[in-house]
Design a protein around this motif. Structure first.
Motif, PDB file in Angstrom:
ATOM      1  N   LYS A  63      40.219  72.308  77.417  1.00 16.94           N
ATOM      2  CA  LYS A  63      39.052  72.573  76.609  1.00 16.94           C
ATOM      3  C   LYS A  63      38.280  73.914  77.290  1.00 16.94           C
ATOM      4  O   LYS A  63      38.602  74.124  78.619  1.00 16.94           O
ATOM      5  N   PRO A  64      37.320  74.360  76.668  1.00 17.31           N
ATOM      6  CA  PRO A  64      36.723  75.739  77.271  1.00 17.31           C
ATOM      7  C   PRO A  64      36.201  75.423  78.872  1.00 17.31           C
ATOM      8  O   PRO A  64      36.250  76.388  79.499  1.00 17.31           O
ATOM      9  N   GLU A  65      35.558  74.413  78.885  1.00 16.31           N
ATOM     10  CA  GLU A  65      34.999  74.222  80.423  1.00 16.31           C
ATOM     11  C   GLU A  65      36.111  74.289  81.323  1.00 16.31           C
ATOM     12  O   GLU A  65      35.731  74.381  82.630  1.00 16.31           O
ATOM     13  N   LEU A  66      37.315  74.080  81.023  1.00 17.54           N
ATOM     14  CA  LEU A  66      38.360  73.960  82.043  1.00 17.54           C
ATOM     15  C   LEU A  66      38.851  75.556  82.278  1.00 17.54           C
ATOM     16  O   LEU A  66      39.871  75.824  83.293  1.00 17.54           O
ATOM     17  N   ASP A  67      38.076  76.380  81.649  1.00 19.41           N
ATOM     18  CA  ASP A  67      39.015  77.627  82.047  1.00 19.41           C
ATOM     19  C   ASP A  67      38.814  77.997  83.429  1.00 19.41           C
ATOM     20  O   ASP A  67      37.647  77.871  84.171  1.00 19.41           O
ATOM     21  N   GLY A  68      39.922  78.492  84.007  1.00 17.78           N
ATOM     22  CA  GLY A  68      39.999  78.905  85.607  1.00 17.78           C
ATOM     23  C   GLY A  68      40.507  77.679  86.424  1.00 17.78           C
ATOM     24  O   GLY A  68      40.471  77.803  87.763  1.00 17.78           O
ATOM     25  N   MET A  69      40.876  76.633  85.809  1.00 15.39           N
ATOM     26  CA  MET A  69      41.233  75.315  86.528  1.00 15.39           C
ATOM     27  C   MET A  69      42.561  75.810  87.280  1.00 15.39           C
ATOM     28  O   MET A  69      43.414  76.333  86.763  1.00 15.39           O
ATOM     29  N   ARG A  70      42.534  75.257  88.464  1.00 13.04           N
ATOM     30  CA  ARG A  70      43.806  75.286  89.445  1.00 13.04           C
ATOM     31  C   ARG A  70      44.283  74.045  89.509  1.00 13.04           C
ATOM     32  O   ARG A  70      43.777  73.237  89.964  1.00 13.04           O
ATOM     33  N   LEU A  71      45.734  73.915  89.401  1.00 16.50           N
ATOM     34  CA  LEU A  71      46.301  72.668  89.704  1.00 16.50           C
ATOM     35  C   LEU A  71      47.640  72.716  90.442  1.00 16.50           C
ATOM     36  O   LEU A  71      48.210  73.608  90.421  1.00 16.50           O
ATOM     37  N   ALA A  72      47.486  71.820  91.430  1.00 14.79           N
ATOM     38  CA  ALA A  72      48.694  71.878  92.516  1.00 14.79           C
ATOM     39  C   ALA A  72      49.651  70.802  91.921  1.00 14.79           C
ATOM     40  O   ALA A  72      49.283  69.726  91.602  1.00 14.79           O
ATOM     41  N   LEU A  73      50.872  71.126  92.129  1.00 12.19           N
ATOM     42  CA  LEU A  73      52.107  70.348  92.190  1.00 12.19           C
ATOM     43  C   LEU A  73      52.153  69.299  93.372  1.00 12.19           C
ATOM     44  O   LEU A  73      51.934  69.924  94.356  1.00 12.19           O
ATOM     45  N   PRO A  74      52.404  68.182  93.116  1.00 14.02           N
ATOM     46  CA  PRO A  74      51.996  67.374  94.059  1.00 14.02           C
ATOM     47  C   PRO A  74      52.805  67.524  95.390  1.00 14.02           C
ATOM     48  O   PRO A  74      52.431  67.403  96.523  1.00 14.02           O
ATOM     49  N   ALA A  75      53.981  68.089  95.477  1.00 10.28           N
ATOM     50  CA  ALA A  75      54.660  68.157  96.696  1.00 10.28           C
ATOM     51  C   ALA A  75      54.047  69.430  97.376  1.00 10.28           C
ATOM     52  O   ALA A  75      54.132  69.604  98.611  1.00 10.28           O
ATOM     53  N   ALA A  76      53.472  70.038  96.715  1.00 14.92           N
ATOM     54  CA  ALA A  76      52.294  71.301  97.562  1.00 14.92           C
ATOM     55  C   ALA A  76      51.567  70.570  98.266  1.00 14.92           C
ATOM     56  O   ALA A  76      50.947  71.270  99.279  1.00 14.92           O
ATOM     57  N   THR A  77      50.940  69.366  97.844  1.00 12.32           N
ATOM     58  CA  THR A  77      49.976  69.013  98.763  1.00 12.32           C
ATOM     59  C   THR A  77      50.232  68.832 100.327  1.00 12.32           C
ATOM     60  O   THR A  77      49.326  68.698 101.129  1.00 12.32           O
ATOM     61  N   GLN A 100      37.419  87.958  76.041  1.00 14.97           N
ATOM     62  CA  GLN A 100      38.369  86.684  76.394  1.00 14.97           C
ATOM     63  C   GLN A 100      38.429  85.999  75.089  1.00 14.97           C
ATOM     64  O   GLN A 100      37.508  85.562  74.200  1.00 14.97           O
ATOM     65  N   ASP A 101      39.686  85.307  74.830  1.00 14.72           N
ATOM     66  CA  ASP A 101      39.727  84.470  73.638  1.00 14.72           C
ATOM     67  C   ASP A 101      39.456  83.305  73.991  1.00 14.72           C
ATOM     68  O   ASP A 101      39.711  82.489  74.831  1.00 14.72           O
ATOM     69  N   LYS A 102      38.415  82.802  73.117  1.00 16.36           N
ATOM     70  CA  LYS A 102      37.915  81.529  73.388  1.00 16.36           C
ATOM     71  C   LYS A 102      38.701  80.510  72.941  1.00 16.36           C
ATOM     72  O   LYS A 102      38.403  79.241  72.797  1.00 16.36           O
ATOM     73  N   GLU A 103      39.653  80.647  72.317  1.00 16.01           N
ATOM     74  CA  GLU A 103      40.782  79.678  72.034  1.00 16.01           C
ATOM     75  C   GLU A 103      41.699  79.319  72.973  1.00 16.01           C
ATOM     76  O   GLU A 103      42.370  78.306  72.822  1.00 16.01           O
ATOM     77  N   LYS A 104      41.579  80.127  73.986  1.00 13.38           N
ATOM     78  CA  LYS A 104      42.508  79.636  75.051  1.00 13.38           C
ATOM     79  C   LYS A 104      41.951  79.985  76.416  1.00 13.38           C
ATOM     80  O   LYS A 104      40.937  80.544  76.526  1.00 13.38           O
ATOM     81  N   ILE A 105      42.319  79.270  77.509  1.00  9.93           N
ATOM     82  CA  ILE A 105      41.793  79.022  78.782  1.00  9.93           C
ATOM     83  C   ILE A 105      42.769  79.531  79.730  1.00  9.93           C
ATOM     84  O   ILE A 105      44.131  79.514  79.515  1.00  9.93           O
ATOM     85  N   SER A 106      42.657  79.780  80.815  1.00 11.75           N
ATOM     86  CA  SER A 106      43.439  80.397  81.912  1.00 11.75           C
ATOM     87  C   SER A 106      43.364  79.219  82.821  1.00 11.75           C
ATOM     88  O   SER A 106      42.303  78.602  83.402  1.00 11.75           O
ATOM     89  N   VAL A 107      44.723  78.637  83.319  1.00 14.15           N
ATOM     90  CA  VAL A 107      45.015  77.737  84.138  1.00 14.15           C
ATOM     91  C   VAL A 107      45.967  78.186  85.019  1.00 14.15           C
ATOM     92  O   VAL A 107      46.934  78.821  84.930  1.00 14.15           O
ATOM     93  N   THR A 108      45.999  78.083  86.545  1.00 12.38           N
ATOM     94  CA  THR A 108      46.769  78.330  87.338  1.00 12.38           C
ATOM     95  C   THR A 108      47.373  77.075  88.235  1.00 12.38           C
ATOM     96  O   THR A 108      46.774  75.966  88.500  1.00 12.38           O
ATOM     97  N   PHE A 109      48.832  77.183  88.095  1.00 12.66           N
ATOM     98  CA  PHE A 109      49.499  76.184  88.729  1.00 12.66           C
ATOM     99  C   PHE A 109      50.123  76.847  90.136  1.00 12.66           C
ATOM    100  O   PHE A 109      50.544  77.836  90.149  1.00 12.66           O
ATOM    101  N   VAL A 110      50.049  76.054  91.018  1.00 14.89           N
ATOM    102  CA  VAL A 110      50.350  76.241  92.345  1.00 14.89           C
ATOM    103  C   VAL A 110      51.537  75.496  92.688  1.00 14.89           C
ATOM    104  O   VAL A 110      51.309  74.114  92.722  1.00 14.89           O
TER     105      VAL A 110
END
Ligand code: FES
Length: 133
Positions: free
Chosen positions: A106-120, A1-11
């Motif tokens: 930042k590296p610690e945020l790898d795998g974070m999931r973010l929901a768009l507000p209307a989704a809530t 895994q490239d440490k310069e990039k993290i994976s983030v999921t938008f819902v």
């Protein structure tokens, strides 16, 4: 895994998900834009403004995102007073809401999931607690 990039999921509000690779140091607002994720469309359904109204200068709150896991939320820098003031104006505020322009990869945020507000609205039953204004 490239440490310069993290994976983030938008819902998205319809429950569809998009996982993107975000360079360390880039804000979630920029990352969403680069990947054609319309943070603002979700927010704009509810109020004023034009897309990316302030381009990250803490003056619009159209970049509102909800961190879906409190463990990731707790890894973020604390919001400034300015950010909290803008969040207070955001539709669908939750205890783990942030402004996407203030969340920097930042590296610690790898795998974070973010929901768009209307989704809530759809996730309300899963434990999202609306924060009283
Ligand atoms: Fe305006 Fe984030 S883009 S507050």
């Amino acid at each position: 895994q490239d440490k310069e990039k993290i994976s983030v999921t938008f819902v998205n509000k319809d429950g569809t998900e998009q996982t993107i690779s975000v360079p360390v140091g880039m804000s979630m607002l920029e990352a969403a834009h680069e990947n054609d994720i319309e943070l603002e469309v979700s927010n704009l359904a509810w109020y004023f403004g034009t897309a990316g109204a302030c381009e990250g200068s803490l003056a619009c709150s159209t970049c509102h995102v909800i961190v879906m896991d409190v463990n990731y939320y707790n890894k973020l820098e604390d919001p400034t007073d300015e950010e909290n003031d803008m969040l207070d104006l955001a539709f669908g505020l939750t205890e783990t809401s942030r402004l996407g322009c203030q969340v920097i990869a930042k590296p610690e945020l790898d795998g974070m999931r973010l929901a768009l507000p209307a989704a809530t609205r759809n996730f309300a039953v899963d434990g999202f607690v609306p924060k009283p204004h």
